[in-house]
Design a protein around this motif. Sequence first.
Motif, PDB file in Angstrom:
ATOM      1  N   LEU A  34      -6.484 -38.942 -16.453  1.00  0.00           N
ATOM      2  CA  LEU A  34      -5.192 -38.339 -15.986  1.00  0.00           C
ATOM      3  C   LEU A  34      -3.987 -39.349 -15.732  1.00  0.00           C
ATOM      4  CD1 LEU A  34      -4.194 -35.541 -14.884  1.00  0.00           C
ATOM      5  CD2 LEU A  34      -4.827 -36.212 -12.706  1.00  0.00           C
ATOM      6  N   SER A  35      -3.035 -38.761 -16.807  1.00  0.00           N
ATOM      7  CA  SER A  35      -1.734 -39.561 -16.555  1.00  0.00           C
ATOM      8  C   SER A  35      -0.690 -38.861 -17.131  1.00  0.00           C
ATOM      9  CB  SER A  35      -1.912 -41.168 -17.407  1.00  0.00           C
ATOM     10  OG  SER A  35      -2.030 -40.729 -18.700  1.00  0.00           O
ATOM     11  N   ASN A  36       0.558 -39.206 -17.030  1.00  0.00           N
ATOM     12  CA  ASN A  36       1.658 -38.633 -17.503  1.00  0.00           C
ATOM     13  C   ASN A  36       1.809 -38.913 -18.995  1.00  0.00           C
ATOM     14  OD1 ASN A  36       4.677 -38.251 -18.168  1.00  0.00           O
ATOM     15  ND2 ASN A  36       4.730 -37.741 -16.065  1.00  0.00           N
ATOM     16  N   SER A  37       2.466 -38.136 -19.629  1.00  0.00           N
ATOM     17  CA  SER A  37       2.607 -38.198 -21.099  1.00  0.00           C
ATOM     18  C   SER A  37       3.478 -39.176 -21.691  1.00  0.00           C
ATOM     19  CB  SER A  37       2.763 -37.038 -21.881  1.00  0.00           C
ATOM     20  OG  SER A  37       4.035 -36.462 -21.561  1.00  0.00           O
ATOM     21  N   THR A  38       4.226 -39.680 -20.425  1.00  0.00           N
ATOM     22  CA  THR A  38       5.210 -40.766 -20.680  1.00  0.00           C
ATOM     23  C   THR A  38       4.571 -41.959 -20.329  1.00  0.00           C
ATOM     24  OG1 THR A  38       6.503 -40.190 -18.717  1.00  0.00           O
ATOM     25  CG2 THR A  38       7.244 -39.064 -20.740  1.00  0.00           C
ATOM     26  N   ASN A  39       3.589 -42.164 -19.805  1.00  0.00           N
ATOM     27  CA  ASN A  39       2.972 -43.374 -19.232  1.00  0.00           C
ATOM     28  C   ASN A  39       1.689 -43.125 -19.055  1.00  0.00           C
ATOM     29  OD1 ASN A  39       2.783 -45.900 -17.910  1.00  0.00           O
ATOM     30  ND2 ASN A  39       2.918 -44.897 -15.869  1.00  0.00           N
ATOM     31  N   LEU A  40       1.024 -43.409 -20.469  1.00  0.00           N
ATOM     32  CA  LEU A  40      -0.282 -43.261 -20.600  1.00  0.00           C
ATOM     33  C   LEU A  40      -1.211 -44.441 -20.142  1.00  0.00           C
ATOM     34  CD1 LEU A  40      -0.376 -41.647 -24.294  1.00  0.00           C
ATOM     35  CD2 LEU A  40      -0.740 -40.422 -22.155  1.00  0.00           C
ATOM     36  N   ILE A  41      -2.275 -44.246 -19.626  1.00  0.00           N
ATOM     37  CA  ILE A  41      -3.100 -45.340 -19.238  1.00  0.00           C
ATOM     38  C   ILE A  41      -3.979 -45.622 -20.173  1.00  0.00           C
ATOM     39  CG2 ILE A  41      -3.028 -44.936 -16.990  1.00  0.00           C
ATOM     40  CD1 ILE A  41      -5.593 -43.161 -17.093  1.00  0.00           C
ATOM     41  N   GLN A 133      16.463 -31.905 -20.162  1.00  0.00           N
ATOM     42  CA  GLN A 133      15.075 -32.520 -19.902  1.00  0.00           C
ATOM     43  C   GLN A 133      13.935 -32.279 -20.660  1.00  0.00           C
ATOM     44  OE1 GLN A 133      16.238 -31.300 -15.268  1.00  0.00           O
ATOM     45  NE2 GLN A 133      14.614 -30.357 -16.141  1.00  0.00           N
ATOM     46  N   TYR A 134      13.911 -31.211 -21.586  1.00  0.00           N
ATOM     47  CA  TYR A 134      12.915 -30.953 -22.219  1.00  0.00           C
ATOM     48  C   TYR A 134      12.815 -31.780 -23.698  1.00  0.00           C
ATOM     49  CZ  TYR A 134       9.828 -28.716 -25.679  1.00  0.00           C
ATOM     50  OH  TYR A 134       8.808 -28.419 -26.734  1.00  0.00           O
ATOM     51  N   PHE A 135      13.926 -32.131 -24.290  1.00  0.00           N
ATOM     52  CA  PHE A 135      14.073 -33.178 -25.362  1.00  0.00           C
ATOM     53  C   PHE A 135      13.737 -34.487 -24.846  1.00  0.00           C
ATOM     54  CE2 PHE A 135      16.559 -29.347 -27.354  1.00  0.00           C
ATOM     55  CZ  PHE A 135      15.392 -28.840 -28.150  1.00  0.00           C
ATOM     56  N   ASP A 136      14.201 -34.854 -23.822  1.00  0.00           N
ATOM     57  CA  ASP A 136      14.250 -36.010 -23.225  1.00  0.00           C
ATOM     58  C   ASP A 136      12.695 -36.597 -22.965  1.00  0.00           C
ATOM     59  OD1 ASP A 136      15.241 -38.608 -22.023  1.00  0.00           O
ATOM     60  OD2 ASP A 136      14.451 -37.944 -20.284  1.00  0.00           O
ATOM     61  N   GLY A 137      11.785 -35.635 -22.328  1.00  0.00           N
ATOM     62  CA  GLY A 137      10.519 -35.701 -22.018  1.00  0.00           C
ATOM     63  C   GLY A 137       9.728 -35.675 -23.433  1.00  0.00           C
ATOM     64  N   LEU A 138      10.224 -34.844 -24.335  1.00  0.00           N
ATOM     65  CA  LEU A 138       9.364 -34.886 -25.493  1.00  0.00           C
ATOM     66  C   LEU A 138       9.638 -36.001 -26.259  1.00  0.00           C
ATOM     67  CD1 LEU A 138       7.740 -33.109 -27.723  1.00  0.00           C
ATOM     68  CD2 LEU A 138       9.842 -32.351 -28.498  1.00  0.00           C
ATOM     69  N   TYR A 139      10.695 -36.804 -26.458  1.00  0.00           N
ATOM     70  CA  TYR A 139      10.967 -37.939 -27.222  1.00  0.00           C
ATOM     71  C   TYR A 139      10.076 -39.238 -26.546  1.00  0.00           C
ATOM     72  CZ  TYR A 139      12.945 -41.435 -29.904  1.00  0.00           C
ATOM     73  OH  TYR A 139      13.306 -42.663 -30.795  1.00  0.00           O
ATOM     74  N   LYS A 140      10.267 -39.059 -25.239  1.00  0.00           N
ATOM     75  CA  LYS A 140       9.541 -40.351 -24.298  1.00  0.00           C
ATOM     76  C   LYS A 140       8.196 -40.333 -24.794  1.00  0.00           C
ATOM     77  CE  LYS A 140      13.442 -41.151 -20.928  1.00  0.00           C
ATOM     78  NZ  LYS A 140      13.595 -40.923 -19.610  1.00  0.00           N
ATOM     79  N   SER A 141       7.537 -38.991 -24.839  1.00  0.00           N
ATOM     80  CA  SER A 141       6.095 -38.919 -24.917  1.00  0.00           C
ATOM     81  C   SER A 141       5.840 -39.417 -26.235  1.00  0.00           C
ATOM     82  CB  SER A 141       5.671 -37.456 -24.710  1.00  0.00           C
ATOM     83  OG  SER A 141       5.949 -36.930 -23.414  1.00  0.00           O
ATOM     84  N   LEU A 142       6.641 -38.979 -27.359  1.00  0.00           N
ATOM     85  CA  LEU A 142       6.479 -39.405 -28.793  1.00  0.00           C
ATOM     86  C   LEU A 142       6.426 -41.021 -28.512  1.00  0.00           C
ATOM     87  CD1 LEU A 142       8.490 -37.040 -30.880  1.00  0.00           C
ATOM     88  CD2 LEU A 142       5.868 -36.936 -30.388  1.00  0.00           C
ATOM     89  N   ILE A 143       7.362 -41.513 -27.958  1.00  0.00           N
ATOM     90  CA  ILE A 143       7.433 -43.117 -28.020  1.00  0.00           C
ATOM     91  C   ILE A 143       6.230 -43.567 -27.270  1.00  0.00           C
ATOM     92  CG2 ILE A 143       8.781 -45.061 -26.864  1.00  0.00           C
ATOM     93  CD1 ILE A 143      11.207 -43.604 -27.017  1.00  0.00           C
ATOM     94  N   GLU A 144       5.565 -42.963 -26.165  1.00  0.00           N
ATOM     95  CA  GLU A 144       4.536 -43.613 -25.661  1.00  0.00           C
ATOM     96  C   GLU A 144       3.243 -43.289 -26.623  1.00  0.00           C
ATOM     97  OE1 GLU A 144       2.341 -44.936 -22.231  1.00  0.00           O
ATOM     98  OE2 GLU A 144       4.366 -45.155 -23.236  1.00  0.00           O
ATOM     99  N   ILE A 145       3.035 -42.213 -27.587  1.00  0.00           N
ATOM    100  CA  ILE A 145       2.091 -42.103 -28.443  1.00  0.00           C
ATOM    101  C   ILE A 145       2.140 -43.330 -29.274  1.00  0.00           C
ATOM    102  CG2 ILE A 145       1.301 -40.660 -30.146  1.00  0.00           C
ATOM    103  CD1 ILE A 145       2.010 -38.136 -28.516  1.00  0.00           C
TER     104      ILE A 145
END
Length: 317
Positions: A34-41, A133-145
């Motif tokens: 369980l983790s945040n999509s912008t900070n995967l474990i 906020q939506y596009f910021d979270g989406l892009y940060k999630s892509l960076i983490e992936i």
Amino acid sequence: MISCFNDQVNELLALLSNKVNDLNVETGSISLGLSNSTNLIVEDESVDAVITSPPYCTRIDYAVLTSLELALLGINDDDLATLRRTLIGSPLTHPTEPEINVDWRNLCLTTINRIKRHESKASDTYYLRTYLQYFDGLYKSLIEIDRVLTSNGKCVIVVQDSYYKDIHININLAEIVSEMATSLNWKHTKQLSYTSKQSMSWINTNSKKYRNITKDKETVLFFQKELNDMTKESKVSPAELIQIVDSKIDLVKTRTLDLSFNELLDMYEDDELEISPEYQRLFRWSEEKQSRFIESLILEMPIPPIFVIEVKDGIYE
């Protein structure tokens, strides 16, 4: 109710187990986290493939919508309040407004600009902020992936139609994700679209004032992470890189012109000057600031220079 929930989960597990057995493939160990999509474990470059479907750009409060399920999982009111603010696409605004990132690329920035300029109430305040906020979270999630994917790793992303009032950002949402992915050096290998039989668009009944479309389309995007040109074995040497930069510098020509505002106006009216190109940042001037600027011009006070680029003969941006 808890017993019913457990029964449905066990039924789903049984169905999945049968599917895996039918595939006749080896099953390895399974780890759940369980983790945040912008900070995967997950460690860097340790995942071969990612399949994900981020919250759709519909401003649906998924935490409230699934509050019953979350309660059964032991989520209390304080946890729920925190979760609501951290979810991508949450209708709750954050204390600070995200900064616009040019790596979101042209289509995303254009969409944000259209939302900001929409005539409906609060388009340039509350709604603009939620979409940022939506596009910021989406892009940060892509960076983490991208961080956890191995070289040549694959990523599959599912997105759905989205509208802001009468602004369609559906297939465009798929294109927005595709453009964001290209900034990470991902290759867009395949795309499938189909009509969704299940949709939550009915939740917002006011949307019927702007559009009559009742069917939603989902798009499956396939990407492959490619090595950055500078990290490939065949990367250029420092001497070659300097030579490439020098050759590009020779192509750049600059000059300074002293034009009157009447001349600038004539260029604009003759379509020789584009003042709102796709890459231009959002218009941030309040009416008070606009008034002060006009006053500065009338008083013949010095103002900063205007930088333009000639995109083709006689046409400037």
